[in-house]
Design a protein around this motif. Structure first.
Motif, PDB file in Angstrom:
ATOM      1  N   ASP A  73      78.770 -58.832  15.766  1.00 37.73           N
ATOM      2  CA  ASP A  73      78.083 -59.543  16.699  1.00 37.73           C
ATOM      3  C   ASP A  73      76.517 -59.402  16.258  1.00 37.73           C
ATOM      4  O   ASP A  73      75.763 -58.309  16.575  1.00 37.73           O
ATOM      5  N   PHE A  74      76.015 -60.261  15.384  1.00 31.72           N
ATOM      6  CA  PHE A  74      74.676 -60.034  14.708  1.00 31.72           C
ATOM      7  C   PHE A  74      73.452 -60.236  15.975  1.00 31.72           C
ATOM      8  O   PHE A  74      72.646 -59.901  15.796  1.00 31.72           O
ATOM      9  N   GLY A  75      73.949 -60.697  17.132  1.00 36.03           N
ATOM     10  CA  GLY A  75      72.770 -60.717  18.017  1.00 36.03           C
ATOM     11  C   GLY A  75      72.641 -59.755  18.866  1.00 36.03           C
ATOM     12  O   GLY A  75      71.927 -59.476  19.601  1.00 36.03           O
ATOM     13  N   ALA A  76      73.494 -58.599  18.623  1.00 37.38           N
ATOM     14  CA  ALA A  76      73.385 -57.239  19.296  1.00 37.38           C
ATOM     15  C   ALA A  76      73.106 -56.050  18.640  1.00 37.38           C
ATOM     16  O   ALA A  76      73.165 -56.174  17.116  1.00 37.38           O
ATOM     17  N   PRO A  77      72.153 -55.450  19.109  1.00 39.15           N
ATOM     18  CA  PRO A  77      71.681 -54.086  18.414  1.00 39.15           C
ATOM     19  C   PRO A  77      72.580 -53.341  17.333  1.00 39.15           C
ATOM     20  O   PRO A  77      72.380 -52.974  16.419  1.00 39.15           O
ATOM     21  N   GLU A  78      73.734 -53.239  18.131  1.00 38.95           N
ATOM     22  CA  GLU A  78      74.789 -52.235  17.316  1.00 38.95           C
ATOM     23  C   GLU A  78      75.588 -53.168  16.319  1.00 38.95           C
ATOM     24  O   GLU A  78      75.638 -52.524  15.129  1.00 38.95           O
ATOM     25  N   GLY A  79      75.555 -54.434  16.405  1.00 41.59           N
ATOM     26  CA  GLY A  79      75.894 -55.205  15.385  1.00 41.59           C
ATOM     27  C   GLY A  79      75.076 -55.223  14.099  1.00 41.59           C
ATOM     28  O   GLY A  79      75.686 -55.153  12.982  1.00 41.59           O
ATOM     29  N   ARG A  80      73.859 -55.428  14.257  1.00 44.30           N
ATOM     30  CA  ARG A  80      72.937 -55.420  13.202  1.00 44.30           C
ATOM     31  C   ARG A  80      72.852 -54.075  12.754  1.00 44.30           C
ATOM     32  O   ARG A  80      72.676 -53.899  11.242  1.00 44.30           O
ATOM     33  N   ALA A  81      72.789 -52.839  13.458  1.00 45.89           N
ATOM     34  CA  ALA A  81      72.662 -51.507  13.118  1.00 45.89           C
ATOM     35  C   ALA A  81      74.012 -51.406  11.912  1.00 45.89           C
ATOM     36  O   ALA A  81      74.005 -50.836  10.937  1.00 45.89           O
ATOM     37  N   ALA A  82      75.400 -51.891  12.518  1.00 49.13           N
ATOM     38  CA  ALA A  82      76.520 -51.535  11.757  1.00 49.13           C
ATOM     39  C   ALA A  82      76.482 -52.410  10.435  1.00 49.13           C
ATOM     40  O   ALA A  82      76.778 -51.938   9.080  1.00 49.13           O
ATOM     41  N   LEU A  83      75.649 -53.758  10.523  1.00 47.74           N
ATOM     42  CA  LEU A  83      75.498 -54.510   9.172  1.00 47.74           C
ATOM     43  C   LEU A  83      74.528 -53.802   8.223  1.00 47.74           C
ATOM     44  O   LEU A  83      74.754 -53.857   7.090  1.00 47.74           O
ATOM     45  N   GLY A  84      73.553 -53.110   8.852  1.00 43.22           N
ATOM     46  CA  GLY A  84      72.632 -52.214   8.093  1.00 43.22           C
ATOM     47  C   GLY A  84      73.111 -51.239   7.225  1.00 43.22           C
ATOM     48  O   GLY A  84      73.043 -50.795   6.055  1.00 43.22           O
ATOM     49  N   ARG A  85      74.314 -50.452   7.972  1.00 42.91           N
ATOM     50  CA  ARG A  85      74.923 -49.257   7.235  1.00 42.91           C
ATOM     51  C   ARG A  85      76.027 -49.654   6.407  1.00 42.91           C
ATOM     52  O   ARG A  85      75.926 -49.018   5.173  1.00 42.91           O
ATOM     53  N   LEU A  86      76.352 -50.906   6.550  1.00 44.80           N
ATOM     54  CA  LEU A  86      77.473 -51.347   5.398  1.00 44.80           C
ATOM     55  C   LEU A  86      76.554 -51.842   4.140  1.00 44.80           C
ATOM     56  O   LEU A  86      77.081 -51.589   2.979  1.00 44.80           O
ATOM     57  N   ILE A  87      75.418 -52.319   4.571  1.00 41.56           N
ATOM     58  CA  ILE A  87      74.478 -52.888   3.229  1.00 41.56           C
ATOM     59  C   ILE A  87      74.159 -51.440   2.705  1.00 41.56           C
ATOM     60  O   ILE A  87      74.131 -51.483   1.221  1.00 41.56           O
TER      61      ILE A  87
END
Length: 386
Positions: free
Chosen positions: A214-228
């Motif tokens: 969920d890119f709209g949620a802080p936890e989703g964006r945080a997980a995306l950042g960790r993957l990158i």
């Protein structure tokens, strides 16, 4: 009947595929990749055929403006809805309205509205000049530098944020070269190709893993950042400002990394005055100078099926492999338009047309994972490695 296109797109693509195989061989990894047939695999699977002056899928059309050839791509319902505003007419006759306007005027209004539109070039323009692609266009713009020299291809985690064809083809080729590819999508806006032809989607994504966030949620964006941060190679096809809205900046990520390759695929490049102009494979090819004409009727013919996409995908895989073998952190800026322009700007006269074979597709290696099928496992593995 088939007509002879300008340039050497198929030869350039085949050469890039051979180069990937040779690099992998130098690294001690035997890899067998498909040939130039990747240009027409989607057409083969979907049963598409030539339909000049339209593209095989019909959404893109070449038209005559008052001062040159142009093309408009109405691939999305939102694009169709923009046409009255673009031409300032309630129920416009597309041919007549475009015929009485200049290409520059049409292009300016299309860019303001975000409508995929292209002009057949007659020389260098402000975008190519700004990107240093004059006098000769190169297929990609590289920045960064190598690390400790190595002639190996280390284990590679690829995080693929791209969609449709060019980026996924890059990920597919890297999968065939032995990389682990994790496709990352938004739960609310997954890759649009998922709702298209399933066989073609399977062809590009079998053997990969699927993470949905969920890119709209802080936890989703945080997980995306960790993957990158964990990735060795990042593939993305977004205009730079779209990723910045998610808190992701390629330059900042690479500045922290010692060994990472960032593959950026856009219509016109990350830099320059057209950096945020939208585009797809057919219109980007026209903007790159690729257009054929029937020698009998003079009807303009778009070349191939969204040809800028597969050419870009193959070159993206080539630069990813080369940069991984070189080591260090790299940003590879690939513009769909420049991929084609680099193949059109080839000296020499074309040979005879000869016999033209129909498109042929490979059989998918399996089923692509369903959306988000591997999310929990991949994120848990990532947390455990931190």
């Amino acid at each position: 009947m088939p007509v002879l296109p300008p340039g050497q797109a198929a030869s350039a693509l085949r050469g890039a595929l051979i180069a990937i195989e040779l690099l992998c061989g130098v690294a001690g990894r035997a890899v067998s990749l498909p040939g130039a047939g990747v240009l027409s695999e989607r057409a083969a699977i979907m049963g598409l055929r030539r339909d000049a002056p339209r593209s095989p899928r019909g959404a893109f059309r070449v038209l005559r403006a008052a001062d040159g050839w142009v093309g408009v791509n109405l691939a999305r319902a939102s694009d169709v809805e923009l046409v009255p505003a673009w031409l300032e007419a309630a129920d416009p006759d597309l041919d007549a309205e475009i015929a009485r306007r200049g290409a520059g005027e049409l292009a300016e209004r299309a860019r303001l509205l975000g409508l995929p539109f292209a002009v057949l070039p007659s020389g260098p323009d402000e975008q190519l000049i700004a990107r240093g692609q004059v006098p000769q266009v190169r297929p990609f713009v590289l920045s960064g530098g190598p690390g400790a020299q190595r002639w190996e291809l280390p284990p590679t985690l690829v995080v693929d944020l791209s969609s449709l064809w060019a980026g996924p083809l890059c990920g597919h080729l890297l999968t065939l070269a032995g990389a682990r590819v994790v496709k990352v999508e938004s739960w609310s806006r997954p890759d649009g190709a998922r709702s298209g032809n399933r066989e073609f989607y399977d062809l590009l994504h079998a053997g990969q893993e699927s993470v949905a966030l969920d890119f709209g949620a802080p936890e989703g964006r945080a997980a995306l950042g960790r993957l990158i941060e964990a990735a060795d190679v990042v593939i993305e096809g977004s205009r730079p400002r779209a990723l910045r809205q998610l808190g992701i900046d390629a330059d900042e990520v690479l500045a922290r990394a010692r060994d990472k390759v960032w593959i950026s695929i856009t219509a016109y490049g990350r830099t320059g005055p057209w950096a945020n102009v939208p585009g797809f494979g057919d219109d980007a090819a026209l903007a790159g100078g690729l257009l054929a004409f029937d020698p009998v009727t003079g009807v303009p013919a778009p070349v191939g099926d969204a040809i800028a996409d597969p050419v870009t995908g193959v070159n993206a895989a080539l630069v990813a492999v080369a940069c991984r073998m070189a080591g260090g952190s790299w940003l590879a800026d690939l513009a769909l338009r420049e991929q084609i322009a680099a193949t059109v700007d080839v000296p020499g006269e074309p040979g005879p047309l000869g016999e033209v074979a129909g498109p042929v597709a490979r059989t998918p290696a399996g089923r692509a994972p369903e959306l988000g099928a591997d999310t929990e496992r991949v994120l848990a593995e990532l947390e455990g490695s931190c």
